[in-house]
Design an enzyme around this catalytic site. Structure first.
Site, PDB file in Angstrom:
ATOM      1  N   GLY A  71       0.818  -1.193   0.000  1.00  0.00           N
ATOM      2  CA  GLY A  71       0.000   0.000   0.000  1.00  0.00           C
ATOM      3  C   GLY A  71       0.861   1.255   0.000  1.00  0.00           C
ATOM      4  O   GLY A  71       1.984   1.269  -0.512  1.00  0.00           O
ATOM      5  N   SER A  72       0.337   2.281   0.642  1.00  0.00           N
ATOM      6  CA  SER A  72       0.977   3.602   0.547  1.00  0.00           C
ATOM      7  C   SER A  72       2.351   3.645   1.186  1.00  0.00           C
ATOM      8  O   SER A  72       3.124   4.564   0.906  1.00  0.00           O
ATOM      9  CB  SER A  72       0.082   4.645   1.212  1.00  0.00           C
ATOM     10  OG  SER A  72      -1.172   4.645   0.579  1.00  0.00           O
ATOM     11  N   THR A  73       2.675   2.680   2.074  1.00  0.00           N
ATOM     12  CA  THR A  73       4.017   2.715   2.658  1.00  0.00           C
ATOM     13  C   THR A  73       5.071   2.577   1.572  1.00  0.00           C
ATOM     14  O   THR A  73       6.200   3.021   1.733  1.00  0.00           O
ATOM     15  CB  THR A  73       4.217   1.586   3.683  1.00  0.00           C
ATOM     16  OG1 THR A  73       3.946   0.336   3.064  1.00  0.00           O
ATOM     17  CG2 THR A  73       3.314   1.759   4.886  1.00  0.00           C
ATOM     18  N   PHE A  74       4.687   1.996   0.444  1.00  0.00           N
ATOM     19  CA  PHE A  74       5.657   1.825  -0.636  1.00  0.00           C
ATOM     20  C   PHE A  74       6.006   3.153  -1.288  1.00  0.00           C
ATOM     21  O   PHE A  74       7.006   3.281  -1.989  1.00  0.00           O
ATOM     22  CB  PHE A  74       5.107   0.839  -1.681  1.00  0.00           C
ATOM     23  CG  PHE A  74       6.147   0.412  -2.670  1.00  0.00           C
ATOM     24  CD1 PHE A  74       7.097  -0.552  -2.344  1.00  0.00           C
ATOM     25  CD2 PHE A  74       6.220   1.004  -3.939  1.00  0.00           C
ATOM     26  CE1 PHE A  74       8.079  -0.923  -3.248  1.00  0.00           C
ATOM     27  CE2 PHE A  74       7.201   0.631  -4.848  1.00  0.00           C
ATOM     28  CZ  PHE A  74       8.128  -0.339  -4.496  1.00  0.00           C
ATOM     29  N   LYS A  75       5.161   4.175  -1.037  1.00  0.00           N
ATOM     30  CA  LYS A  75       5.429   5.487  -1.640  1.00  0.00           C
ATOM     31  C   LYS A  75       6.788   6.027  -1.201  1.00  0.00           C
ATOM     32  O   LYS A  75       7.397   6.850  -1.875  1.00  0.00           O
ATOM     33  CB  LYS A  75       4.313   6.466  -1.286  1.00  0.00           C
ATOM     34  CG  LYS A  75       3.047   6.163  -2.067  1.00  0.00           C
ATOM     35  CD  LYS A  75       1.837   6.943  -1.564  1.00  0.00           C
ATOM     36  CE  LYS A  75       0.576   6.491  -2.307  1.00  0.00           C
ATOM     37  NZ  LYS A  75      -0.639   6.929  -1.615  1.00  0.00           N
TER      38      LYS A  75
END
Lengths: 472, 486
Positions: B216-220
């Site tokens: 999810g957004s942690t990969f951003k």
């Protein structure tokens, strides 16, 4: 061969009696056994076993009585036989006592029979009875040639002993037991001595006919049909025993015994060839339709197969025995510190050598095997030394039977040959075996005494005077 | 009659010789291979005949040995707080073998290791009973407790690392199991194990190492690192020239943001603060699949990691353009283990250097002599120190002003983090996973980086968000590490 030629290897004239040598060896044998007993106690419980005094005294008494009787009644006997038998019996007792302590075997016995009783005290009792029989043989059998009189009675007794177990139920797949109440005997053990007596008597009379009346065919001497009769009968008999009692060991023993004695009596190699061919044919024939024998052959061919394909218990037992030898390695785990009790059933009887192999290692195994080898070779030496053909035949018969039994049992346990249900002489737990083997040693000692006894000075004879040419 | 007698003597001699040869063959030549047979119960009997060595955390043993009754196997392993520690130790059972550290360091724990040869020889003379050596772990008991308690009643995993060394400080998986219940070899042990194996919540699955989730957004954070490393923008405050919504390439579908947030043409810093899908989807597409894979792999994606316990490979796949854009925001075929995301946070916190994560610090002999010690090892450098500091500023901004406010700690402790709410299931049908990755900084250096994932199906969908669910657990773990350092 004529009776009077002196072909003995032991100097028959003026031989020292060697009784003191025997005494020293006996002290050594008892000391080793007591030490083994102490060793087991220290290793398993961390203290000297409480029964050590009784055990030591018992063994000293047995050895002492044996020695005194030999000193009195067979002064010129072979000095090695008694100490070797005592040492093997003593070590056997230590091993049986060691297996008595095994929690695994105790648990197993409680699970199977609801109760557990140690075997070592019983074995000590059997050993005492065995030594008593040994004493009786030496006291009452003044000359082994007396046995010659009972040739045909022996045959009848041997046949009865061999056939009897057929009428009793099989124990663990083999019909080799006679059971009356709580009293069981394994008649095969006694039969081997009695049948040796019969063979000796019979062959002494018939050996010339067997040896000389034969035709030469393809380089070997074929005996006449009527002389071939007895070997065919014995062969058939041993096969029958094998079939009805599913006892490969006993039939192999009798057949081997007969071939050896025939060969010695007739000095004809052809008998050996016949013997081997016939036993091979018989064994293959029986193995093809007897499931009990088949199981053992399969187990022998691949002891570890049953772990993958669930087969009979025989296989797992052999695998376990082989692994216990491996676990022992060169020096062994030490008395009381192995896991040979994993074998479970008959760990202290047929499989007692596994415990030797695991706990004393290769070194101990070689020592034990050499001890058996020594007994056998002292027996053969007695045969060589004996001056009469009956004595020669009887001595070689008894030592041959002993040799075959040791080979068949040890070879079976080590996976060298298929396993057969026989006991390791002296070491294994079992009354019949201990009694019979002490009697066997008694007879051998009697023959060796006769053989080594200084010849009485020739009686003055008028006839001799006439033919004597040179006189010192 | 004597000639045949001599031959018989020879024959009997040969019989005995055959037995002697066989005995030598079995006991000398074949002994080793017989002893190595799996059917040989002695191997097990020997193995369990003495106390197994222990696994040690913070100087205290978390495992022990107990005497078993009615079995050939004398000792079995016991655990203190088995459920809390089993994701690290694995199990060691008389009947079912061992796993993880118990299996990897089995030869030290049983005392059979060659490196313990000297020790064994010595105890042969002193008469000491044979004992196993110990495994000293890098774990922090307080952090582990915080992680375990934080996950209680939820499904998920926590991994905490020391960014400077790569030491694993906490590694928790929930629901967990107590290895003590099947350490023996009784029927009860077997039944207990069956219950665990049949449990649909899979308590024996190590979610921290062996389960991959869409990050999810942690990969951003990784996507932002790729943008900075490739010089896509001059700085974190430069406008990104991105539309809202962002039309996915080669597709008719637009990529939307969650809610109404200021993402149009936002700077990197603002985009991370609000977790703008549009900005990071565009970055991923602009860089292309190759560049994204390269950067992800620098962080440790696409290969298994051995800590020494094996962690599954996280995956940033080769993919077409729209899928690549989605993978850039941690969706599509992008999968990561909690360990992997903790590594991402720790690389950023450690000024761009990624240290190889490890959990076994020392192996010691039974007398506590050190047999071997693990040295911290640099695994890669996914981003330059300058870019790492830029990214730190962005992540700290997330906690101060953005979606990660619930991880704020005060007391002069700076926290950088990133939330994530990963959709999964066909057409986003299943409840999303709540993610949070973060690090804490005290006096300019960071002692701890954490990744938390909560896959709690029991919560209301609206409640699930990285900030709400996962951040408080991360905060507790970081707090525990910092408190124990003082």
């Amino acid at each position: 061969m004529s009776v009077v030629t002196n072909t003995t290897t032991i100097g028959a004239i003026e031989a020292p009696s060697r009784r003191n040598t025997e005494l020293m060896l006996l002290v050594f044998a008892v000391a080793i056994s007591v030490f083994a007993y102490a060793n087991v106690g220290l290793a398993m419980n961390g203290s000297l076993p409480s029964g050590m005094l009784g055990y030591g005294t018992g063994l000293i008494l047995l050895a002492g009585v044996g020695h005194l009787v030999v000193r009195k009644f067979a002064a010129y006997a072979d000095p090695l036989l008694l100490p070797l038998a005592t040492l093997l019996n003593g070590l056997g007792l230590a091993f049986i006592w060691r297996l008595d302590q095994s929690p695994r075997l105790i648990q197993r016995a409680k699970y199977l029979f609801g109760a557990y009783s140690p075997d070592a005290p019983k074995q000590l009792l059997y050993s005492a009875l065995g030594v008593a029989l040994f004493v009786a043989v030496l006291v009452f059998l003044k000359d082994h040639r007396i046995l010659q009189r009972y040739t045909y009675i022996s045959m009848v007794v041997a046949l009865v002993l061999l056939i009897m177990p057929m009428f009793f139920p099989a124990v663990n797949g083999a019909k080799i037991w006679i059971k009356v109440g709580s009293f069981t005997i394994q008649p095969g053990e006694f039969a081997k001595i009695i049948i040796a007596i019969f063979f000796s008597g019979y062959l002494m009379v018939k050996r010339d006919a067997l040896a000389l009346a034969s035709r030469r065919f393809m380089g070997i001497y074929l005996p006449r049909g009527r002389d071939l009769g007895p070997i065919l009968v014995i062969w058939a008999l041993s096969i029958l025993i094998l079939v009805f009692e599913t006892d490969l060991g006993t039939s192999l023993l009798f057949f081997g015994l007969f071939v050896i004695m025939l060969y010695v009596a007739t000095e004809r190699t052809s008998w050996i060839v016949f013997g081997l061919l016939m036993s091979a044919a018989g064994a293959v024939g029986v193995a093809t339709f007897e499931p009990h024998v088949q199981d053992r052959v399969t187990a022998w061919l691949d002891p570890f197969a049953c772990y993958t394909t669930d087969k009979s218990g025989a296989c797992e037992q052999i695998a376990n025995a082989v692994m216990s030898f491996g676990a022992g390695g060169t020096l062994g785990t030490g008395l009381g510190q192995g896991n040979s009790d994993l074998i479970g059933f008959a760990a202290n009887a047929d499989f007692i050598l596994s415990t030797v192999g695991e706990e004393l290692g290769l070194a101990g195994m070689m020592a034990i095997l050499l001890m058996y080898g020594l007994i056998i070779e002292r027996g053969v030496r007695t045969a060589l030394a004996a001056r009469d053909p009956f004595g020669k035949l009887l001595a070689i018969g008894l030592s041959g039977a002993f040799a075959i039994q040791v080979f068949v049992v040890a070879g079976g346990v080590m996976g060298l040959i298929p396993l057969t249900g026989m006991t390791m002489p002296f070491m294994a737990y079992g009354g019949s075996s201990v009694l019979a083997n002490w009697a066997l040693i008694g007879i051998l000692i009697r023959i060796s005494d006769t053989a080594r006894r200084p010849a009485p000075s020739p009686a003055p004879s008028a006839d001799a005077e006439m033919t004597q040419v040179v006189r010192p | 009659m004597n000639k045949p007698l001599r031959r018989i003597a020879l024959f009997c001699g040969l019989l005995v010789l055959a037995l002697l040869v066989r005995s030598n063959w079995l006991q000398y030549v074949k002994a080793d291979s017989l002893n190595a047979k799996s059917e040989n119960r002695r191997v097990g009997i020997e193995r369990y005949s003495h106390e197994r060595g222990n696994i040690i955390v913070d100087g205290k043993a978390i495992t022990g040995s107990a005497v078993t009754k009615g079995s050939d196997f004398k000792y079995k392993t016991t655990w203190q707080d088995g459920a809390m520690w089993s994701p690290i130790t694995g199990y060691a059972s008389q009947a079912f073998g061992a796993s993880q550290i118990e299996s990897i360091n089995d030869d030290i724990l049983t005392g059979n290791s060659d490196s313990l040869f000297f020790d064994r020889t010595l105890s042969m003379f002193t008469g000491d009973k044979k004992k196993g050596g110990n495994v000293v772990t890098t774990l922090n008991a307080d952090a582990q407790k915080a992680a375990f308690n934080g996950l209680k009643g939820k499904k998920g995993a926590v991994v905490a690392l020391d960014p400077k060394t790569g030491k694993i400080l906490a590694l928790s998986s929930s629901p967990s199991y107590d290895p003590s219940v099947f350490a023996g070899n009784s029927t009860k042990d077997s039944d207990n194990r069956q219950v665990l194996l049949k449990d649909k919540d899979k308590p024996m699955l190590n979610r921290a190492l062996r389960e991959t989730y869409p990050p999810g957004s942690t990969f951003k954070v990784v996507t932002a690192a790729a943008a900075l490393e490739n010089g896509l923008y001059k700085g974190i405050d430069e406008a990104t020239n991105s539309p809202d919504p962002y039309p996915l390439p080669d597709s008719t579908k637009p990529l939307n943001n969650e809610g109404t947030i200021p993402c149009k043409n936002a700077t990197l810093k603002v985009a991370l603060q609000w977790s703008c899908n549009t900005v990071f989807g565009k970055i991923s597409n602009d860089l292309g699949n190759k560049e994204m894979i390269a950067e992800a792999e620098k962080f440790g994606f696409n290969s298994e990691i051995f800590t020494p316990v094996r962690a599954d490979a996280s995956v940033y796949p080769e993919d077409n353009r729209p899928q690549n854009a989605m993978a850039g925001i941690g969706q599509a075929s992008n999968r990561a283990t909690p360990l992997q995301m903790a590594m991402v946070a720790s690389a950023v916190a450690n000024d761009g250097k990624l240290m190889k994560p490890y959990m076994v610090d020392q192996l010691t002999a039974p007398n506590l002599d050190v047999v071997s010690k693990t040295k911290p090892e640099k695994m890669s450098e996914p981003l330059s120190a300058a870019n790492a500091q830029n990214l730190q500023a962005m992540m700290e901004n997330v906690v101060t002003n953005g979606t990660g406010k619930s991880a704020q700690m005060g007391n002069g402790i700076t926290v950088g983090g990133k939330t994530g709410t990963a959709q999964h299931g066909l057409n986003n049908s299943e409840k999303p996973y709540a993610w949070f990755i973060s690090y804490a900084k005290v006096n300019g250096s960071s002692p701890v980086a954490v990744a938390v994932v909560v896959e709690d199906a029991s919560a209301n969908r609206d409640d699930i968000s990285g900030g709400g669910f996962a951040a408080p657990i991360a905060k507790a773990v970081m707090q525990a590490v910092i408190n124990s350092k003082n």
